[in-house]
Design an enzyme around this catalytic site. Structure first.
Site, PDB file in Angstrom:
ATOM      1  N   HIS A 182      28.080  36.890  45.231  1.00 26.86           N
ATOM      2  CA  HIS A 182      27.501  37.461  43.978  1.00 26.86           C
ATOM      3  C   HIS A 182      26.181  37.326  43.883  1.00 26.86           C
ATOM      4  CE1 HIS A 182      31.816  37.140  41.862  1.00 26.86           C
ATOM      5  NE2 HIS A 182      31.757  36.407  42.926  1.00 26.86           N
TER       6      HIS A 182
ATOM      7  N   HIS B 194      32.572  37.190  50.111  1.00 27.04           N
ATOM      8  CA  HIS B 194      31.437  37.975  49.147  1.00 27.04           C
ATOM      9  C   HIS B 194      30.672  36.949  48.569  1.00 27.04           C
ATOM     10  CE1 HIS B 194      34.921  37.051  46.719  1.00 27.04           C
ATOM     11  NE2 HIS B 194      34.205  37.087  45.624  1.00 27.04           N
TER      12      HIS B 194
HETATM   13  P1  5GP Z   1      35.592  36.049  42.934  1.00 23.95           P
HETATM   14  O1  5GP Z   1      36.434  35.735  41.679  1.00 23.95           O
HETATM   15  O2  5GP Z   1      36.391  36.093  44.249  1.00 23.95           O
HETATM   16  O3  5GP Z   1      34.301  35.065  43.154  1.00 23.95           O
HETATM   17  O4  5GP Z   1      34.756  37.185  42.735  1.00 23.95           O
HETATM   18  C1  5GP Z   1      35.594  38.525  42.961  1.00 23.95           C
HETATM   19  C2  5GP Z   1      34.912  39.355  42.069  1.00 23.95           C
HETATM   20  O5  5GP Z   1      35.477  40.595  42.352  1.00 23.95           O
HETATM   21  C3  5GP Z   1      34.988  39.570  40.598  1.00 23.95           C
HETATM   22  O6  5GP Z   1      33.666  39.088  39.911  1.00 23.95           O
HETATM   23  C4  5GP Z   1      35.845  40.795  40.068  1.00 23.95           C
HETATM   24  O7  5GP Z   1      35.242  41.204  38.967  1.00 23.95           O
HETATM   25  C5  5GP Z   1      35.337  41.718  41.105  1.00 23.95           C
HETATM   26  N1  5GP Z   1      36.363  42.697  41.306  1.00 23.95           N
HETATM   27  C6  5GP Z   1      37.626  42.608  41.624  1.00 23.95           C
HETATM   28  N2  5GP Z   1      38.322  43.374  41.922  1.00 23.95           N
HETATM   29  C7  5GP Z   1      37.189  44.660  41.769  1.00 23.95           C
HETATM   30  C8  5GP Z   1      37.047  46.077  42.074  1.00 23.95           C
HETATM   31  O8  5GP Z   1      38.159  46.501  42.162  1.00 23.95           O
HETATM   32  N3  5GP Z   1      35.812  46.604  42.025  1.00 23.95           N
HETATM   33  C9  5GP Z   1      34.857  46.161  41.925  1.00 23.95           C
HETATM   34  N4  5GP Z   1      33.637  46.612  42.152  1.00 23.95           N
HETATM   35  N5  5GP Z   1      34.619  44.571  41.607  1.00 23.95           N
HETATM   36  C10 5GP Z   1      35.886  43.900  41.625  1.00 23.95           C
END
Ligand code: 5GP
Length: 174
Positions: free
Chosen positions: A140, A138
């Protein structure tokens, strides 16, 4: 009562010969591009794609989905996700990553207008060490505002020799 295995063979672990991201294993040539186990569970994002859990979906096409982050760093914080689940951007296909960038370029201007932001930061963590918490590729999109204080990287200084050395080392692998 203690359990005793009475079969002729030990049950095979489904984890045999399968590496996992972030874990040092002889089966991980590159721990970031790991083979999925037979026990693979769909990621939380795959569940959103399958409409098994709700999300505020902003955009969707055949390859990509974009939805609001549930714990936003700023209003409009959005995640752009390839529908084909892979653990990170090294594992996702080039086609999927092109589709993700196309969606970022489509959705980001709409976010900026909607939340009145002056710019945005795109970021994508690869590996737990970088803070990745969802192992489904993903990007951001984080809207930015003046003096919002987010994501303040701390630059360092490095000597010309040290820069030359790291540059040569990296080029060696390309
Ligand atoms: P990472 O930490 O892998 O860079 O980003 C993962 C993102 O996914 C985090 O910013 C977190 O808030 C988001 N996230 C985790 N679970 C969910 C969910 O169930 N729904 C949504 N919309 N975002 C989520």
């Amino acid at each position: 009562m203690s359990f005793r295995f009475t079969g002729t063979r030990r049950p095979r672990s489904p984890y045999r010969r399968v590496g996992f991201a972030g874990i040092d294993s002889p089966f991980n040539e590159n721990p970031l591009v790991f083979q999925r186990s037979q026990l693979h569970m769909p990621s939380i994002f795959s569940k959103i794609i399958a409409r098994e859990i709700p999300a505020r979906i902003l955009y969707e096409d055949d390859q990509v989905i974009a939805f609001l982050d549930i714990n936003p760093i700023a209003p409009g914080h959005t995640l752009v996700v390839p529908k084909h689940e892979e653990p990170n951007l090294l594992a996702s296909s080039e086609e999927d990553m092109i589709a993700v960038i196309r969606a970022v370029r489509l959705v980001a201007p709409a976010i900026l207008k909607a939340v009145g932001a002056e710019g945005f930061t795109t970021t994508s963590a690869t590996g737990a060490v970088s803070g990745q918490s969802v192992f489904h590729t993903h990007i951001h999109i984080i809207p930015r505002f003046p003096n919002d204080g987010h994501l303040s990287w701390q630059p360092t200084t490095m000597s010309a020799e040290a820069l030359d050395e790291v540059s040569a080392k990296i080029k060696n692998y390309l």
